[in-house]
Design a protein around this motif. Structure first.
Motif, PDB file in Angstrom:
ATOM      1  N   ALA A  74       0.847  -1.190   0.000  1.00 44.46           N
ATOM      2  CA  ALA A  74       0.000   0.000   0.000  1.00 44.46           C
ATOM      3  C   ALA A  74       0.884   1.242   0.000  1.00 44.46           C
ATOM      4  CB  ALA A  74      -0.907  -0.005   1.218  1.00 44.46           C
ATOM      5  N   VAL A  75       0.550   2.208  -0.854  1.00 47.03           N
ATOM      6  CA  VAL A  75       1.376   3.409  -1.013  1.00 47.03           C
ATOM      7  C   VAL A  75       0.490   4.640  -0.905  1.00 47.03           C
ATOM      8  CG1 VAL A  75       3.020   4.621  -2.493  1.00 47.03           C
ATOM      9  CG2 VAL A  75       2.902   2.118  -2.552  1.00 47.03           C
ATOM     10  N   LEU A  76       0.791   5.509   0.050  1.00 46.20           N
ATOM     11  CA  LEU A  76       0.046   6.754   0.222  1.00 46.20           C
ATOM     12  C   LEU A  76       1.038   7.907   0.240  1.00 46.20           C
ATOM     13  CD1 LEU A  76      -2.934   7.480   2.553  1.00 46.20           C
ATOM     14  CD2 LEU A  76      -1.005   9.022   2.531  1.00 46.20           C
ATOM     15  N   MET A  77       1.072   8.660  -0.828  1.00 47.20           N
ATOM     16  CA  MET A  77       1.977   9.811  -0.922  1.00 47.20           C
ATOM     17  C   MET A  77       1.578  10.649  -2.126  1.00 47.20           C
ATOM     18  SD  MET A  77       5.506   8.012  -2.369  1.00 47.20           S
ATOM     19  CE  MET A  77       5.760   6.971  -0.950  1.00 47.20           C
ATOM     20  N   ASP A  78       2.156  11.821  -2.210  1.00 47.73           N
ATOM     21  CA  ASP A  78       1.947  12.641  -3.394  1.00 47.73           C
ATOM     22  C   ASP A  78       2.668  12.018  -4.580  1.00 47.73           C
ATOM     23  OD1 ASP A  78       0.311  14.727  -2.508  1.00 47.73           O
ATOM     24  OD2 ASP A  78       1.994  15.781  -1.591  1.00 47.73           O
ATOM     25  N   PRO A  79       2.170  12.217  -5.796  1.00 51.10           N
ATOM     26  CA  PRO A  79       2.893  11.734  -6.971  1.00 51.10           C
ATOM     27  C   PRO A  79       4.275  12.375  -7.040  1.00 51.10           C
ATOM     28  CG  PRO A  79       0.667  12.425  -7.553  1.00 51.10           C
ATOM     29  CD  PRO A  79       0.913  12.896  -6.158  1.00 51.10           C
ATOM     30  N   VAL A 102      -3.460  11.131  -1.110  1.00 47.21           N
ATOM     31  CA  VAL A 102      -3.062  11.554   0.230  1.00 47.21           C
ATOM     32  C   VAL A 102      -4.242  12.035   1.063  1.00 47.21           C
ATOM     33  CG1 VAL A 102      -0.690  12.136  -0.376  1.00 47.21           C
ATOM     34  CG2 VAL A 102      -2.488  13.848  -0.680  1.00 47.21           C
ATOM     35  N   ASP A 103      -5.347  12.429   0.427  1.00 48.36           N
ATOM     36  CA  ASP A 103      -6.490  12.910   1.203  1.00 48.36           C
ATOM     37  C   ASP A 103      -7.519  11.810   1.453  1.00 48.36           C
ATOM     38  OD1 ASP A 103      -7.470  12.607  -1.332  1.00 48.36           O
ATOM     39  OD2 ASP A 103      -8.171  14.665  -1.571  1.00 48.36           O
ATOM     40  N   ALA A 104      -7.161  10.560   1.177  1.00 54.60           N
ATOM     41  CA  ALA A 104      -8.078   9.460   1.448  1.00 54.60           C
ATOM     42  C   ALA A 104      -8.266   9.312   2.957  1.00 54.60           C
ATOM     43  CB  ALA A 104      -7.541   8.161   0.854  1.00 54.60           C
ATOM     44  N   LEU A 481     -22.582  16.829   8.935  1.00 59.59           N
ATOM     45  CA  LEU A 481     -22.842  15.884   7.863  1.00 59.59           C
ATOM     46  C   LEU A 481     -21.637  15.773   6.926  1.00 59.59           C
ATOM     47  CD1 LEU A 481     -25.135  14.085   6.933  1.00 59.59           C
ATOM     48  CD2 LEU A 481     -25.958  15.948   5.494  1.00 59.59           C
ATOM     49  N   ARG A 482     -21.045  16.909   6.645  1.00 61.15           N
ATOM     50  CA  ARG A 482     -19.861  16.892   5.792  1.00 61.15           C
ATOM     51  C   ARG A 482     -18.701  16.179   6.490  1.00 61.15           C
ATOM     52  NH1 ARG A 482     -15.776  21.464   3.754  1.00 61.15           N
ATOM     53  NH2 ARG A 482     -15.512  20.790   1.613  1.00 61.15           N
ATOM     54  N   ALA A 483     -18.535  16.427   7.802  1.00 60.74           N
ATOM     55  CA  ALA A 483     -17.485  15.760   8.571  1.00 60.74           C
ATOM     56  C   ALA A 483     -17.693  14.252   8.576  1.00 60.74           C
ATOM     57  CB  ALA A 483     -17.446  16.310   9.993  1.00 60.74           C
ATOM     58  N   HIS A 484     -18.956  13.832   8.688  1.00 56.67           N
ATOM     59  CA  HIS A 484     -19.279  12.405   8.638  1.00 56.67           C
ATOM     60  C   HIS A 484     -18.816  11.799   7.313  1.00 56.67           C
ATOM     61  CE1 HIS A 484     -21.739   8.730   8.863  1.00 56.67           C
ATOM     62  NE2 HIS A 484     -22.094   9.006   7.613  1.00 56.67           N
ATOM     63  N   CYS A 485     -19.090  12.487   6.212  1.00 57.19           N
ATOM     64  CA  CYS A 485     -18.691  11.992   4.889  1.00 57.19           C
ATOM     65  C   CYS A 485     -17.174  11.931   4.758  1.00 57.19           C
ATOM     66  CB  CYS A 485     -19.278  12.879   3.794  1.00 57.19           C
ATOM     67  SG  CYS A 485     -21.071  12.763   3.613  1.00 57.19           S
ATOM     68  N   ARG A 486     -16.502  12.928   5.279  1.00 59.18           N
ATOM     69  CA  ARG A 486     -15.048  12.997   5.115  1.00 59.18           C
ATOM     70  C   ARG A 486     -14.313  11.878   5.836  1.00 59.18           C
ATOM     71  NH1 ARG A 486     -12.737  19.210   5.090  1.00 59.18           N
ATOM     72  NH2 ARG A 486     -12.987  19.500   2.833  1.00 59.18           N
ATOM     73  N   THR A 487     -14.943  11.303   6.880  1.00 59.83           N
ATOM     74  CA  THR A 487     -14.290  10.196   7.582  1.00 59.83           C
ATOM     75  C   THR A 487     -14.430   8.886   6.828  1.00 59.83           C
ATOM     76  OG1 THR A 487     -16.279   9.680   8.884  1.00 59.83           O
ATOM     77  CG2 THR A 487     -14.706  11.273   9.824  1.00 59.83           C
ATOM     78  N   ARG A 488     -15.282   8.860   5.817  1.00 60.86           N
ATOM     79  CA  ARG A 488     -15.552   7.611   5.102  1.00 60.86           C
ATOM     80  C   ARG A 488     -15.295   7.680   3.607  1.00 60.86           C
ATOM     81  NH1 ARG A 488     -18.588   8.338   9.406  1.00 60.86           N
ATOM     82  NH2 ARG A 488     -19.330   6.560  10.668  1.00 60.86           N
ATOM     83  N   LYS A 491     -12.071  12.812  -0.670  1.00 63.58           N
ATOM     84  CA  LYS A 491     -12.508  14.201  -0.759  1.00 63.58           C
ATOM     85  C   LYS A 491     -13.403  14.477  -1.961  1.00 63.58           C
ATOM     86  CE  LYS A 491     -10.661  18.923  -0.672  1.00 63.58           C
ATOM     87  NZ  LYS A 491      -9.431  19.742  -0.629  1.00 63.58           N
ATOM     88  N   TYR A 492     -13.050  13.935  -3.134  1.00 62.14           N
ATOM     89  CA  TYR A 492     -13.821  14.254  -4.336  1.00 62.14           C
ATOM     90  C   TYR A 492     -15.208  13.609  -4.309  1.00 62.14           C
ATOM     91  CZ  TYR A 492     -12.230   9.614  -5.882  1.00 62.14           C
ATOM     92  OH  TYR A 492     -11.958   8.263  -5.961  1.00 62.14           O
ATOM     93  N   MET A 493     -15.457  12.683  -3.365  1.00 61.81           N
ATOM     94  CA  MET A 493     -16.757  12.022  -3.261  1.00 61.81           C
ATOM     95  C   MET A 493     -17.694  12.735  -2.294  1.00 61.81           C
ATOM     96  SD  MET A 493     -15.457   8.068  -3.162  1.00 61.81           S
ATOM     97  CE  MET A 493     -17.122   7.421  -3.095  1.00 61.81           C
ATOM     98  N   VAL A 494     -17.194  13.695  -1.543  1.00 59.15           N
ATOM     99  CA  VAL A 494     -18.025  14.429  -0.588  1.00 59.15           C
ATOM    100  C   VAL A 494     -18.847  15.464  -1.344  1.00 59.15           C
ATOM    101  CG1 VAL A 494     -18.016  15.929   1.446  1.00 59.15           C
ATOM    102  CG2 VAL A 494     -16.322  14.097   1.243  1.00 59.15           C
ATOM    103  N   PRO A 495     -20.181  15.477  -1.174  1.00 60.31           N
ATOM    104  CA  PRO A 495     -21.005  16.445  -1.913  1.00 60.31           C
ATOM    105  C   PRO A 495     -20.545  17.882  -1.700  1.00 60.31           C
ATOM    106  CG  PRO A 495     -22.403  14.784  -0.899  1.00 60.31           C
ATOM    107  CD  PRO A 495     -21.005  14.546  -0.380  1.00 60.31           C
ATOM    108  N   ALA A 496     -20.600  18.651  -2.775  1.00 58.34           N
ATOM    109  CA  ALA A 496     -20.221  20.063  -2.697  1.00 58.34           C
ATOM    110  C   ALA A 496     -21.355  20.914  -2.137  1.00 58.34           C
ATOM    111  CB  ALA A 496     -19.833  20.579  -4.087  1.00 58.34           C
TER     112      ALA A 496
END
Length: 538
Positions: A74-79, A102-104, A481-488, A491-496
């Motif tokens: 597993a690799v988590l870092m910036d490109p 990195v924002d996962a 509600l947004r905080a709830h989404c961000r924990t799961r 970032k791009y999947m959290v409603p705007a």
């Protein structure tokens, strides 16, 4: 049954053998031009020789830690240079490369690591704070400037020295899943290389290719294939600059970028915030745009400030990286309302199939896209049922045992190939990332006080935004509600945007009526006086 070979016998390809492993393809030009710049990154500039040496060092460190052939890393870092070196190391050693943005959210990363039984976690984060705590991932690797340090105890005694074959899984990329669980797209070396060669041929890269894709997005691999596959220089911009268009533009100018790969959303940002300065990109000669539908209006906007720019529309699902390329004419014909996605690359075939499973051979008739190619993924990681729904018998040749990909896109045939018109399911693209609306809805439905939620994508100012309609016991706290989404969710999947509704619109069958929901939410968002219950969540 274990290997029949003694532990000291290794299967390998001759040095002059054409590259059949992903890593060897990307480093193929090291032998002829070792001192050429391979990577320009925030951490520095590196030659092909330095990239190959770092990859070799990383491979030896990972093997010494006890990893065995087929283990997931597993690799988590910036490109950048380090992430690329880890990919190359995994390729040569037979490990499965599993990248994350990195924002996962940590919970999502941990869940996926458990699912793939990752044996090690590689990151550039501070060693003082391990990024994950899962007991099944006992080792953590910290990569910095050509060095990889392993923190933790050796996993086990190294296993037999097995050869790495082109049929082995090279990487797995996790995308949004309609069941609420991310789907792991597993790609073999053989399939990836078919796509890589097609990408390198179609894009015919100029000397300096800019990459702005996040690590967990297959466009990141696309960039490496296009640049390194042609012996060019891959330019990584700091991810922190992606949402700061003027800063990103400065970086592109300073690095004398000649080719830019990105999603349409990034070009919209550049035009909106830097339209007066885009003419300063005097070195830019080509842009390859993919991940989302390419609007005609965007091409007009780009060429209004960069008239001679070569524009290539790249199309393809993560399950094949990319399968079609279309060079947009200059100028775009005045009567065009859409940019074609074109025809499949050599060695691939795009089919249009109707609801009865018959191939469509007439122009102007909408059908579902199927892809027949050697560049198809092996399947979704440990998800046989999902794989069987995606890889299906050839609908045209019923006697064939070949499996083809049911893409799920709708298109029609035109004189320049296929033209995308929509989706058959509830999948959308946000900033080039695949999002299953059902996964976002499932997450919202698990939030305290929420009775029901419906999510749609709405285009505003050239961007696709996720907008959620929420039915709750009382007026919901949108910040919570947004905080709830961000924990799961990534970032791009959290409603705007979030809007409170009295009820969700339903069809006669009692299912969510997405078309009505989109119309309702669009009216709410564009009302002259925004409703008090609506709150922007950007």
């Amino acid at each position: 049954m274990g290997s029949l070979l003694p532990a000291d016998v290794r299967i390998d390809y001759p040095p002059d053998w054409p590259p059949v492993l992903l890593g060897r393809f990307l480093l193929w030009h090291t032998a002829t031009n070792p001192d050429r710049l391979a990577v320009i990154a925030p951490t520095g500039s590196y030659t092909y020789r330095e990239l190959a040496e770092a990859a070799r060092s990383y491979r030896m460190t990972l093997q010494a830690a006890g990893l065995r052939h087929g283990d997931a890393v597993a690799v988590l870092m910036d490109p950048g240079f380090e992430a690329l070196a880890v990919l190359l190391a995994c390729s040569e050693a037979g490990f499965v490369y599993a990248p994350f943005t990195v924002d996962a959210p940590s919970a999502r990363v941990e869940a996926v690591c458990r699912y793939i039984e990752a044996r090690i976690f590689v990151t550039t984060r501070d060693p003082g704070g391990p990024p994950i705590s899962d007991e099944q991932t006992p080792l953590t690797g910290f990569a910095r400037d050509q060095e990889l340090e392993i923190v933790g105890e050796q996993i086990a005694e190294p296993g037999p020295d097995r050869g790495v074959l082109e049929s082995d899984i090279a990487y797995v990329i996790f995308t949004s899943g309609s069941t609420g669980t991310p789907k792991g797209v597993a790609m073999s070396h053989r399939a990836a290389l078919v796509a890589f060669r097609a990408i390198a041929h179609a894009c015919d890269a100029y000397d300096r290719v800019a990459s702005v894709a996040p690590l967990g997005f297959d466009f990141n691999l696309f960039d490496a294939a296009a640049a390194l596959g042609q012996g060019r220089t891959l330019v990584y911009s700091p991810r922190s600059r992606y949402l700061h268009p003027r800063s990103l533009l400065d970086q592109l100018i300073a690095n004398r970028v000649e080719q830019l790969h990105c999603v349409p959303s990034l070009w919209w940002l550049l035009l909106r915030h830097c339209g007066d300065r885009l003419g300063e990109l005097t070195t830019l000669r080509r842009t390859v745009i993919g991940g989302e539908e390419l609007p005609v209006s965007l091409v007009h906007g780009i060429r209004a400030v960069l008239p001679a720019l070569d524009v290539i529309n790249a199309y393809g699902p993560t399950e094949s990286i990319c399968c079609a390329f279309y060079r947009v004419p200059n100028p775009v014909p005045e009567d065009w309302s859409a940019i074609p996605i074109g025809r499949a690359h050599p060695g691939g075939e795009l089919l249009l199939v109707d609801d009865q499973g018959k191939q469509i051979d007439r122009a102007g008739v909408v059908g579902e896209v199927y892809l027949r190619s050697a560049a198809l993924f092996d399947g979704y990681w440990r998800a046989d049922e999902l794989t069987a729904r995606a890889l299906v018998p050839d609908p045209v040749s019923g006697r064939s045992e070949e499996r083809v990909l049911r893409v799920g896109d709708l298109a029609l045939a035109g004189p320049d190939g296929l033209v995308f018109v929509g989706r058959r399911d509830y999948q959308v693209q946000i900033y080039g990332n695949r999002v299953e609306l059902e996964e976002v809805e499932r997450c919202l439905g698990e939030a305290p006080g929420v009775n029901a939620a419906g999510v749609v994508d709405i285009r505003q100012g050239g961007e696709h935004l996720l907008v959620a309609g929420v039915v709750a016991d009382s007026e919901p706290n949108f910040l919570a509600l947004r905080a709830h989404c961000r924990t799961r969710l990534t970032k791009y999947m959290v409603p705007a945007r979030f809007l409170t509704l009295a009820a969700l619109p339903l069809t006669d069958a009692g299912k969510l009526d997405r078309n009505s929901l989109r119309e309702l939410l669009t009216r709410e968002l564009t009302a002259p006086t925004p409703p008090v219950r609506a709150e922007a969540m950007r």
